[in-house]
Design a protein around this motif. Structure first.
Motif, PDB file in Angstrom:
ATOM      1  N   ILE A  39     -36.777  35.534  39.350  1.00 46.67           N
ATOM      2  CA  ILE A  39     -36.491  34.110  39.592  1.00 46.67           C
ATOM      3  C   ILE A  39     -35.265  33.692  38.788  1.00 46.67           C
ATOM      4  O   ILE A  39     -34.377  32.989  39.299  1.00 46.67           O
ATOM      5  N   ASN A  40     -35.178  34.146  37.529  1.00 43.59           N
ATOM      6  CA  ASN A  40     -34.000  33.825  36.702  1.00 43.59           C
ATOM      7  C   ASN A  40     -32.725  34.397  37.301  1.00 43.59           C
ATOM      8  O   ASN A  40     -31.683  33.730  37.303  1.00 43.59           O
ATOM      9  N   TYR A  41     -32.763  35.639  37.793  1.00 44.11           N
ATOM     10  CA  TYR A  41     -31.589  36.239  38.434  1.00 44.11           C
ATOM     11  C   TYR A  41     -31.132  35.394  39.630  1.00 44.11           C
ATOM     12  O   TYR A  41     -29.935  35.148  39.811  1.00 44.11           O
ATOM     13  N   ILE A  42     -32.077  34.951  40.438  1.00 41.99           N
ATOM     14  CA  ILE A  42     -31.729  34.167  41.623  1.00 41.99           C
ATOM     15  C   ILE A  42     -31.141  32.817  41.221  1.00 41.99           C
ATOM     16  O   ILE A  42     -30.143  32.355  41.787  1.00 41.99           O
ATOM     17  N   GLU A  43     -31.732  32.185  40.215  1.00 39.66           N
ATOM     18  CA  GLU A  43     -31.201  30.901  39.750  1.00 39.66           C
ATOM     19  C   GLU A  43     -29.812  31.066  39.133  1.00 39.66           C
ATOM     20  O   GLU A  43     -28.936  30.218  39.327  1.00 39.66           O
ATOM     21  N   GLU A  44     -29.602  32.166  38.392  1.00 40.15           N
ATOM     22  CA  GLU A  44     -28.273  32.450  37.839  1.00 40.15           C
ATOM     23  C   GLU A  44     -27.268  32.692  38.963  1.00 40.15           C
ATOM     24  O   GLU A  44     -26.124  32.240  38.885  1.00 40.15           O
ATOM     25  N   TYR A  45     -27.694  33.406  39.991  1.00 41.31           N
ATOM     26  CA  TYR A  45     -26.835  33.683  41.149  1.00 41.31           C
ATOM     27  C   TYR A  45     -26.367  32.373  41.785  1.00 41.31           C
ATOM     28  O   TYR A  45     -25.197  32.198  42.099  1.00 41.31           O
ATOM     29  N   ALA A  47     -26.310  29.377  40.393  1.00 45.83           N
ATOM     30  CA  ALA A  47     -25.559  28.533  39.455  1.00 45.83           C
ATOM     31  C   ALA A  47     -24.207  29.131  39.061  1.00 45.83           C
ATOM     32  O   ALA A  47     -23.361  28.424  38.511  1.00 45.83           O
ATOM     33  N   ALA A  48     -23.974  30.386  39.334  1.00 44.56           N
ATOM     34  CA  ALA A  48     -22.761  31.083  38.883  1.00 44.56           C
ATOM     35  C   ALA A  48     -21.454  30.380  39.269  1.00 44.56           C
ATOM     36  O   ALA A  48     -20.572  30.236  38.421  1.00 44.56           O
ATOM     37  N   PRO A  49     -21.284  29.921  40.510  1.00 43.80           N
ATOM     38  CA  PRO A  49     -20.017  29.261  40.845  1.00 43.80           C
ATOM     39  C   PRO A  49     -19.761  27.984  40.029  1.00 43.80           C
ATOM     40  O   PRO A  49     -18.641  27.723  39.617  1.00 43.80           O
ATOM     41  N   ARG A  50     -20.800  27.207  39.773  1.00 44.93           N
ATOM     42  CA  ARG A  50     -20.654  25.974  38.984  1.00 44.93           C
ATOM     43  C   ARG A  50     -20.319  26.273  37.530  1.00 44.93           C
ATOM     44  O   ARG A  50     -19.626  25.517  36.880  1.00 44.93           O
ATOM     45  N   LEU A  51     -20.869  27.374  37.030  1.00 46.54           N
ATOM     46  CA  LEU A  51     -20.708  27.707  35.611  1.00 46.54           C
ATOM     47  C   LEU A  51     -19.555  28.677  35.352  1.00 46.54           C
ATOM     48  O   LEU A  51     -19.340  29.071  34.208  1.00 46.54           O
ATOM     49  N   ASN A  52     -18.855  29.072  36.395  1.00 50.64           N
ATOM     50  CA  ASN A  52     -17.781  30.074  36.276  1.00 50.64           C
ATOM     51  C   ASN A  52     -18.271  31.355  35.608  1.00 50.64           C
ATOM     52  O   ASN A  52     -17.632  31.886  34.705  1.00 50.64           O
ATOM     53  N   VAL A  53     -19.423  31.820  36.040  1.00 52.45           N
ATOM     54  CA  VAL A  53     -20.019  33.042  35.509  1.00 52.45           C
ATOM     55  C   VAL A  53     -19.936  34.113  36.583  1.00 52.45           C
ATOM     56  O   VAL A  53     -20.130  33.843  37.776  1.00 52.45           O
ATOM     57  N   ARG A  54     -19.673  35.319  36.163  1.00 50.73           N
ATOM     58  CA  ARG A  54     -19.562  36.432  37.105  1.00 50.73           C
ATOM     59  C   ARG A  54     -20.966  36.951  37.467  1.00 50.73           C
ATOM     60  O   ARG A  54     -21.806  37.163  36.590  1.00 50.73           O
ATOM     61  N   ARG A  55     -21.186  37.193  38.741  1.00 47.31           N
ATOM     62  CA  ARG A  55     -22.464  37.734  39.213  1.00 47.31           C
ATOM     63  C   ARG A  55     -22.446  39.252  39.095  1.00 47.31           C
ATOM     64  O   ARG A  55     -21.407  39.879  39.237  1.00 47.31           O
ATOM     65  N   ASN A  56     -23.650  39.843  38.873  1.00 49.00           N
ATOM     66  CA  ASN A  56     -23.742  41.304  38.839  1.00 49.00           C
ATOM     67  C   ASN A  56     -24.571  41.807  40.022  1.00 49.00           C
ATOM     68  O   ASN A  56     -25.049  41.028  40.837  1.00 49.00           O
ATOM     69  N   SER A  57     -24.748  43.117  40.092  1.00 51.27           N
ATOM     70  CA  SER A  57     -25.444  43.709  41.244  1.00 51.27           C
ATOM     71  C   SER A  57     -26.889  43.242  41.355  1.00 51.27           C
ATOM     72  O   SER A  57     -27.416  43.090  42.467  1.00 51.27           O
ATOM     73  N   ASN A  58     -27.554  43.008  40.224  1.00 48.28           N
ATOM     74  CA  ASN A  58     -28.931  42.500  40.279  1.00 48.28           C
ATOM     75  C   ASN A  58     -28.969  41.114  40.917  1.00 48.28           C
ATOM     76  O   ASN A  58     -29.868  40.808  41.703  1.00 48.28           O
ATOM     77  N   HIS A  59     -28.008  40.266  40.566  1.00 45.54           N
ATOM     78  CA  HIS A  59     -27.955  38.934  41.168  1.00 45.54           C
ATOM     79  C   HIS A  59     -27.872  39.043  42.683  1.00 45.54           C
ATOM     80  O   HIS A  59     -28.615  38.372  43.403  1.00 45.54           O
ATOM     81  N   TYR A  60     -26.945  39.873  43.162  1.00 45.14           N
ATOM     82  CA  TYR A  60     -26.751  40.012  44.609  1.00 45.14           C
ATOM     83  C   TYR A  60     -27.992  40.598  45.290  1.00 45.14           C
ATOM     84  O   TYR A  60     -28.432  40.125  46.336  1.00 45.14           O
ATOM     85  N   TYR A  61     -28.559  41.637  44.697  1.00 45.55           N
ATOM     86  CA  TYR A  61     -29.726  42.292  45.309  1.00 45.55           C
ATOM     87  C   TYR A  61     -30.881  41.306  45.463  1.00 45.55           C
ATOM     88  O   TYR A  61     -31.439  41.145  46.555  1.00 45.55           O
TER      89      TYR A  61
END
Length: 150
Positions: A39-45, A47-61
């Protein structure tokens, strides 16, 4: 089933579940902790554009395979649906398998593996070997099997 039989059946089921995940299953167990991490990975995924954070493979999967549902302030993990008409299939933590299986098993009238799997597939994700193990622990079903024509 009396209280002692149910306690013994639960213990046998939990032992089989541990054996399944420790020895036979190649996939990690869906515990409450793991579901929370996904759930945290999905929420980070999200929120990433708003926070200017880079997504990783776990986020995408995880974002491609699962959705987060919120019901009454509690978050749940569900399999990603192909269309809005598909049922919402909740990814249940392994700690809740027994209670969900017991309820479905009683509602199907001790109908066995196939009836349970048919009912489950539109509600929860629980691995088939876990369902089979549960049915093997049911005293009523074992008695029906021993005396099928009574």
């Amino acid at each position: 089933m009396d209280k002692d039989e149910e306690i013994n059946a639960r213990r046998r089921f939990e032992l089989d579940l541990r054996l399944f995940y420790n020895a036979r299953c190649k996939k990690p167990e869906w515990t409450r902790q793991r579901i929370g991490e996904v759930i945290n990975y999905i929420e980070e995924y999200e929120a990433a554009p708003r926070l200017n954070v880079r997504r990783n493979s776990n986020h995408y999967y995880y974002a491609n395979h699962y959705d987060v549902m919120q019901v009454g302030g509690e978050k749940y993990l569900a399999l990603k649906r192909k269309s809005t008409t598909d049922p919402i299939i909740k990814n249940l933590p392994s700690e809740e398998y027994y209670n969900a299986l017991l309820e479905i098993h009683k509602n199907t009238g001790h109908g066995g593996r196939d009836k349970m799997l048919h009912t489950l597939k539109s509600q929860y994700y629980i691995p088939t070997p876990v369902v089979i193990s549960f049915v093997k622990q049911c005293v009523t079903c074992q008695n029906k099997k021993a005396f099928p024509n009574l």
